[in-house]
Design an enzyme around this catalytic site. Structure first.
Site, mmCIF file in Angstrom:
data_model
loop_
_atom_site.group_PDB
_atom_site.id
_atom_site.type_symbol
_atom_site.label_atom_id
_atom_site.label_comp_id
_atom_site.label_asym_id
_atom_site.label_seq_id
_atom_site.Cartn_x
_atom_site.Cartn_y
_atom_site.Cartn_z
ATOM 1 N N LYS A 191 0.867 -0.920 -0.549
ATOM 2 C CA LYS A 191 0.292 -0.055 0.047
ATOM 3 C C LYS A 191 0.591 1.039 0.221
ATOM 4 O O LYS A 191 0.469 2.258 -0.998
ATOM 5 C CB LYS A 191 -1.190 -0.294 1.136
ATOM 6 C CG LYS A 191 -0.287 0.026 2.302
ATOM 7 C CD LYS A 191 -0.461 1.600 2.727
ATOM 8 C CE LYS A 191 0.449 1.527 4.485
ATOM 9 N NZ LYS A 191 0.300 2.990 4.655
ATOM 10 N N THR A 248 -4.130 5.966 3.378
ATOM 11 C CA THR A 248 -3.148 6.238 2.894
ATOM 12 C C THR A 248 -2.779 6.718 1.385
ATOM 13 O O THR A 248 -2.466 7.327 0.560
ATOM 14 C CB THR A 248 -2.010 5.215 2.681
ATOM 15 O OG1 THR A 248 -2.037 4.042 2.759
ATOM 16 C CG2 THR A 248 -1.804 5.289 3.947
#
Length: 349
Positions: A191, A248
């Protein structure tokens, strides 16, 4: 009195995330020993109760005691490891090996070896039992006591979970159990790279449609890579995979997203990274991840695109154009087929 109050917890690393975790654990009076490399930072935490460089505006609890001496953590049964991923092996080598719970809170893949953090830690701390704490978290919100849910993946299974969860859980900090350490690690590492890509979309002004598409197609890459490496698909669809990805990939509070935004606005990687006190782990993870994927025949075009940007091989606009020009293919594919890139209909990457 909380059962955790009588348990001293160690935290290795006094950056934003390490300080926030120390603050969270200490919130009910639990003694926390916080290790930092910098003597000046240790003095600031112990005398002024602040960490102005990494977590400004937060008053650190009196039950947090900072130290530069790793030996002061040697007898603790629970230690949260929050140093940057690329330095974890070296830092943990300075901790005397002993039977204890090591909770890894750093997200990345070791450059040069391709090892996940659990493998790095196990190599230098063979007597420890490894757990991984990973999920959608911004350090400041955790330090402020805002509600947070996170995955606690335990290599020791439910027995370790029963031992650790009372030490870590707080009213506003809710861990969920998983036995899938590999999945928790891969979700957190991948990620970070995808967050850079989403920042590029923001920097180029490509709009919300493009960002949503990139998150979805990036998750497909995470799933392909994770399942091929032995992760459970359901782990990657949870807090430490998709949940962390969503957080994020949507905010400049993410260091990786901010790096990508700067790249999209025309800065070089060197310019975007210079002068930063904290580490954008995705910049270190991207080339390692791309290499591992290539060697395994796993298609990760978004990760490859991030690598091209970080090395300056192409401007951001050209990289995005190349992604959009890829052959059309089916949106859904069996993640157990890591090299599947069959043209069909409809794909962002």
């Amino acid at each position: 009195m909380s059962a955790a109050r009588n348990i001293s917890v160690g935290v290795i690393g006094a950056g934003a995330w390490g300080t926030a975790l120390a603050q969270m654990v200490a919130g009910d009076g639990t003694p926390v020993v916080l290790w930092a490399r910098e003597a000046a930072l240790v003095d600031e935490i112990n005398t002024r109760r602040t960490n102005a460089t990494y977590l400004p505006g937060v008053t650190i609890a009196a039950s947090v005691r900072a130290t530069c001496d790793m030996a002061e953590l040697a007898d603790l049964s629970t230690i949260l490891v929050v140093c940057p991923a690329q330095f974890m092996g070296g830092v943990l080598a300075g901790l005397p090996d002993a039977p204890r719970d090591l909770v890894l809170c750093s997200k990345g893949i070791e450059a040069g070896t391709g090892r996940l953090m659990a493998d790095v830690a196990a190599a230098v701390q063979p007597s420890a039992q490894i757990a991984v704490l990973s999920g959608p978290t911004f350090a400041r919100e955790v330090a402020m006591g805002l509600p947070t849910a996170i995955t606690l993946a335990c290599s020791g299974g439910e027995e370790q979970w029963r031992r650790l969860s009372p030490v870590i859980a707080r009213a506003a900090f809710r861990p969920y159990y998983s036995p899938d350490v590999v999945g928790a690690e891969i979700g957190g590492a991948v990620k970070n790279v995808l967050a850079i890509a989403c920042g590029v979309v923001e920097g180029l002004g490509l709009g919300e449609n493009a960002r949503a598409a990139l998150i979805a197609r990036g998750y497909a890459e995470m799933l392909r890579f994770g399942v091929a490496r032995g992760a459970r698909a359901e782990t990657l669809s949870g807090l430490c995979g998709l949940g962390d990805l969503i957080l994020t990939c949507a905010s400049t509070a993410s260091r990786n997203y901010s790096l990508g935004k700067a790249l999209g606005q025309g800065q070089s990687a060197a310019q975007a990274l210079s002068g930063k006190s904290s580490v954008a782990e995705g910049a270190h993870t991207a080339p390692v991840l791309a290499d591992l994927a290539h060697r395994a025949g796993i298609a990760m075009p978004i990760v490859d695109a991030v690598c091209r940007l970080l090395t300056g091989k192409a401007p951001a606009g050209a990289v995005v154009s190349d992604l959009l020009a890829r052959p059309l293919k089916a949106e859904l594919a069996d993640p157990s087929e890591p090299g599947d890139d069959t043209p069909a209909h409809g794909s962002f990457a």
